[in-house]
Design a protein around this motif. Structure first.
Motif, PDB file in Angstrom:
ATOM      1  N   LEU A   1      -1.079  -1.872  -4.805  1.00 21.62           N
ATOM      2  CA  LEU A   1      -0.386  -2.462  -5.946  1.00 21.62           C
ATOM      3  C   LEU A   1      -0.716  -3.935  -6.141  1.00 21.62           C
ATOM      4  CD1 LEU A   1       3.083  -0.712  -5.582  1.00 21.62           C
ATOM      5  CD2 LEU A   1       1.169  -0.105  -7.067  1.00 21.62           C
ATOM      6  N   GLY A   2      -1.568  -4.488  -5.299  1.00 21.86           N
ATOM      7  CA  GLY A   2      -2.049  -5.849  -5.506  1.00 21.86           C
ATOM      8  C   GLY A   2      -1.122  -6.911  -4.953  1.00 21.86           C
TER       9      GLY A   2
ATOM     10  N   LEU B   1       0.847  -1.187   0.000  1.00 27.27           N
ATOM     11  CA  LEU B   1       0.000   0.000   0.000  1.00 27.27           C
ATOM     12  C   LEU B   1       0.887   1.242   0.000  1.00 27.27           C
ATOM     13  CD1 LEU B   1      -2.949  -0.566   2.522  1.00 27.27           C
ATOM     14  CD2 LEU B   1      -2.976  -0.682   0.030  1.00 27.27           C
ATOM     15  N   VAL B   2       0.660   2.102  -0.975  1.00 27.45           N
ATOM     16  CA  VAL B   2       1.397   3.357  -1.083  1.00 27.45           C
ATOM     17  C   VAL B   2       0.517   4.478  -0.546  1.00 27.45           C
ATOM     18  CG1 VAL B   2       2.502   4.977  -2.662  1.00 27.45           C
ATOM     19  CG2 VAL B   2       2.601   2.510  -3.130  1.00 27.45           C
TER      20      VAL B   2
ATOM     21  N   ILE C   1      12.480   5.078 -11.485  1.00 24.51           N
ATOM     22  CA  ILE C   1      11.072   5.098 -11.879  1.00 24.51           C
ATOM     23  C   ILE C   1      10.684   6.493 -12.375  1.00 24.51           C
ATOM     24  CG2 ILE C   1       8.698   4.971 -11.017  1.00 24.51           C
ATOM     25  CD1 ILE C   1       9.796   2.246 -11.374  1.00 24.51           C
ATOM     26  N   ARG C   2      11.104   7.519 -11.658  1.00 28.31           N
ATOM     27  CA  ARG C   2      10.789   8.895 -12.073  1.00 28.31           C
ATOM     28  C   ARG C   2      11.394   9.196 -13.441  1.00 28.31           C
ATOM     29  NH1 ARG C   2      12.374   9.967  -6.682  1.00 28.31           N
ATOM     30  NH2 ARG C   2      14.219  11.114  -7.400  1.00 28.31           N
ATOM     31  N   SER C   3      12.618   8.712 -13.662  1.00 25.40           N
ATOM     32  CA  SER C   3      13.284   8.929 -14.941  1.00 25.40           C
ATOM     33  C   SER C   3      12.549   8.214 -16.072  1.00 25.40           C
ATOM     34  CB  SER C   3      14.733   8.439 -14.865  1.00 25.40           C
ATOM     35  OG  SER C   3      15.375   8.512 -16.117  1.00 25.40           O
ATOM     36  N   GLU C   4      12.066   6.996 -15.794  1.00 24.22           N
ATOM     37  CA  GLU C   4      11.345   6.234 -16.821  1.00 24.22           C
ATOM     38  C   GLU C   4      10.016   6.898 -17.182  1.00 24.22           C
ATOM     39  OE1 GLU C   4      13.129   1.784 -15.794  1.00 24.22           O
ATOM     40  OE2 GLU C   4      11.299   2.488 -14.801  1.00 24.22           O
TER      41      GLU C   4
ATOM     42  N   TYR D   1      10.033  -4.566  -8.073  1.00 24.95           N
ATOM     43  CA  TYR D   1       9.555  -3.431  -8.877  1.00 24.95           C
ATOM     44  C   TYR D   1       8.497  -2.642  -8.103  1.00 24.95           C
ATOM     45  CZ  TYR D   1       6.669  -0.998 -12.321  1.00 24.95           C
ATOM     46  OH  TYR D   1       5.938  -0.051 -12.977  1.00 24.95           O
ATOM     47  N   LYS D   2       7.563  -3.339  -7.484  1.00 25.19           N
ATOM     48  CA  LYS D   2       6.494  -2.656  -6.749  1.00 25.19           C
ATOM     49  C   LYS D   2       7.049  -1.846  -5.576  1.00 25.19           C
ATOM     50  CE  LYS D   2       2.700  -5.836  -7.851  1.00 25.19           C
ATOM     51  NZ  LYS D   2       1.698  -6.780  -7.285  1.00 25.19           N
ATOM     52  N   LYS D   3       8.090  -2.359  -4.941  1.00 19.58           N
ATOM     53  CA  LYS D   3       8.658  -1.656  -3.800  1.00 19.58           C
ATOM     54  C   LYS D   3       9.266  -0.315  -4.207  1.00 19.58           C
ATOM     55  CE  LYS D   3       9.584  -5.584  -0.741  1.00 19.58           C
ATOM     56  NZ  LYS D   3      10.615  -6.417  -0.068  1.00 19.58           N
ATOM     57  N   LYS D   4       9.615  -0.180  -5.479  1.00 14.38           N
ATOM     58  CA  LYS D   4      10.186   1.079  -5.944  1.00 14.38           C
ATOM     59  C   LYS D   4       9.169   2.217  -5.935  1.00 14.38           C
ATOM     60  CE  LYS D   4      13.743  -1.024  -8.864  1.00 14.38           C
ATOM     61  NZ  LYS D   4      14.292  -1.153 -10.244  1.00 14.38           N
ATOM     62  N   TRP D   5       7.895   1.881  -5.794  1.00 18.55           N
ATOM     63  CA  TRP D   5       6.856   2.903  -5.749  1.00 18.55           C
ATOM     64  C   TRP D   5       6.597   3.383  -4.326  1.00 18.55           C
ATOM     65  CZ3 TRP D   5       4.543   4.950 -10.108  1.00 18.55           C
ATOM     66  CH2 TRP D   5       4.887   4.335 -11.313  1.00 18.55           C
ATOM     67  N   GLY D   6       7.336   2.838  -3.381  1.00 17.75           N
ATOM     68  CA  GLY D   6       7.162   3.225  -1.982  1.00 17.75           C
ATOM     69  C   GLY D   6       6.080   2.388  -1.332  1.00 17.75           C
ATOM     70  N   GLY D   7       5.689   2.784  -0.170  1.00 14.05           N
ATOM     71  CA  GLY D   7       4.610   2.071   0.491  1.00 14.05           C
ATOM     72  C   GLY D   7       5.099   1.020   1.459  1.00 14.05           C
ATOM     73  N   GLU D   8       4.158   0.474   2.178  1.00 12.66           N
ATOM     74  CA  GLU D   8       4.445  -0.539   3.180  1.00 12.66           C
ATOM     75  C   GLU D   8       3.557  -1.745   2.952  1.00 12.66           C
ATOM     76  OE1 GLU D   8       3.998   1.152   7.025  1.00 12.66           O
ATOM     77  OE2 GLU D   8       5.648   2.597   6.767  1.00 12.66           O
ATOM     78  N   MET D   9       4.014  -2.896   3.427  1.00 10.52           N
ATOM     79  CA  MET D   9       3.253  -4.116   3.272  1.00 10.52           C
ATOM     80  C   MET D   9       2.038  -4.094   4.200  1.00 10.52           C
ATOM     81  SD  MET D   9       3.683  -6.658   1.198  1.00 10.52           S
ATOM     82  CE  MET D   9       5.441  -6.901   0.928  1.00 10.52           C
ATOM     83  N   HIS D  10       0.892  -4.344   3.610  1.00  2.00           N
ATOM     84  CA  HIS D  10      -0.352  -4.467   4.395  1.00  2.00           C
ATOM     85  C   HIS D  10      -0.705  -5.941   4.473  1.00  2.00           C
ATOM     86  CE1 HIS D  10      -4.447  -3.783   5.806  1.00  2.00           C
ATOM     87  NE2 HIS D  10      -4.863  -4.586   4.848  1.00  2.00           N
TER      88      HIS D  10
END
Length: 308
Positions: free
Chosen positions: A270-271, A133-134, A147-150, A283-292
């Motif tokens: 992010l599912g 969850l971000v 990610i921001r660069s892409e 890859y998903k962790k690069k968007w930030g957030g914590e595990m729910h």
């Protein structure tokens, strides 16, 4: 005394329908009806105290008679139990609903308790699940510099994100579905009829956030997101690998998150990620957030155990 019953869609009373329509997206009768296209039957477990509707748990049944299965909700979606205005002992109502599901003797029953609101039950096995969850706010941006660069590269290349248009894009979308299934080596899960029904719902209900990306008149990628309460769930991602140089999934997800913020949503989901796919989780962790962490309650009858 609390009594529970399972109602088919034809048995929904005006009071129950209103309660479901006022609930989250996954509770809405229109979303439940989508599953008819894949053999599902919308149902709602209701709990009554005397003659009053005290609680409602919508879900979908599959199969018939002795082979009937229950899911709340199917395929990466979550359960919601809605309390009536006269509800008092909420924990008792939740426990009674679980007991009613167990006593119906489904071949199998699955309830995805994302909100961790159901009590433990000796009648159900409890499995741990998790998703990233971000947290979203006005200052949010992906914390990973790559990610921001892409995303910037995708924008420079001229890739354009727009809402999915059923008349213009449907045929190309089905090609993306087939390409993604072939690439992943799995059989297509949803029929053309399912996607068409979902597209028709998206035209009426803005909680279906369907994004489309094309490039020089070529279909590149599609993201299907659902607005569930204060959260945007990134539910399905489809793309043509030939255009991976455009970084389409990064641009689509970022655009969805930005619009979610404008709508006042506070979380990007992010599912769930299969345990065997470490690269996807990274890859998903690069968007930030914590595990729910949440739970899946399951039960099977004897037949279900034999055909497991």
């Amino acid at each position: 005394m609390t009594e529970t019953d399972c109602l088919t869609a034809a048995e929904f009373t005006p009071e129950l329908t209103t309660l479901l329509e006022q609930g989250s997206f996954f509770c809405s009768p229109h979303f439940m009806s989508i599953w008819r296209t894949v053999g599902g039957h919308p149902v709602c477990w209701v709990a009554r105290s005397g003659d009053k509707l005290a609680a409602a748990l919508p879900g979908v049944e599959f199969g018939q008679a002795a082979l009937r299965r229950f899911q709340a909700m199917p395929d990466g979606c979550y359960a919601n139990i809605i309390m009536g205005s006269s509800s008092e002992n909420r924990e008792e109502l939740k426990a009674a609903t679980l007991k009613g599901i167990r006593q119906r003797r489904y071949v199998s029953a699955n309830l995805y308790d994302f909100y961790n609101e159901f009590p433990g039950s000796d009648d159900f096995e409890c499995h741990q699940c998790s998703t990233l969850l971000v947290s979203l706010d006005s200052s949010w941006e992906p914390p990973d510099s790559k990610i921001r660069s892409e995303i910037r590269k995708s924008e420079r290349e001229g890739a354009s994100v727009r809402p999915f248009d059923i008349d213009r894009d449907f045929e190309c979308f089905i090609k993306l579905v087939n390409l993604t299934s072939e690439r992943q080596g799995i059989k297509r899960k949803y029929s053309d009829q399912f996607y068409r029904a979902l597209a028709e719902l998206a035209a009426k209900d803005k909680r279906v956030d369907w994004r489309w990306l094309d490039y020089q008149d070529q279909a590149v990628a599609s993201h299907l997101n659902f607005v569930e309460n204060d959260m945007l769930l990134n539910w399905q991602v489809l793309s043509d690998r030939e255009f991976s140089f455009l970084k389409p999934n990064q641009l689509l997800l970022a655009s969805a998150a930005r619009e979610a913020i404008d709508l006042g949503l506070t979380k990007l989901n992010l599912g769930a990620t299969p345990a065997s796919v470490d690269s996807l989780l990274a890859y998903k962790k690069k968007w930030g957030g914590e595990m729910h962490h949440y739970r899946r309650f399951t039960c099977q009858n004897l037949l279900g155990k034999l055909v497991r």
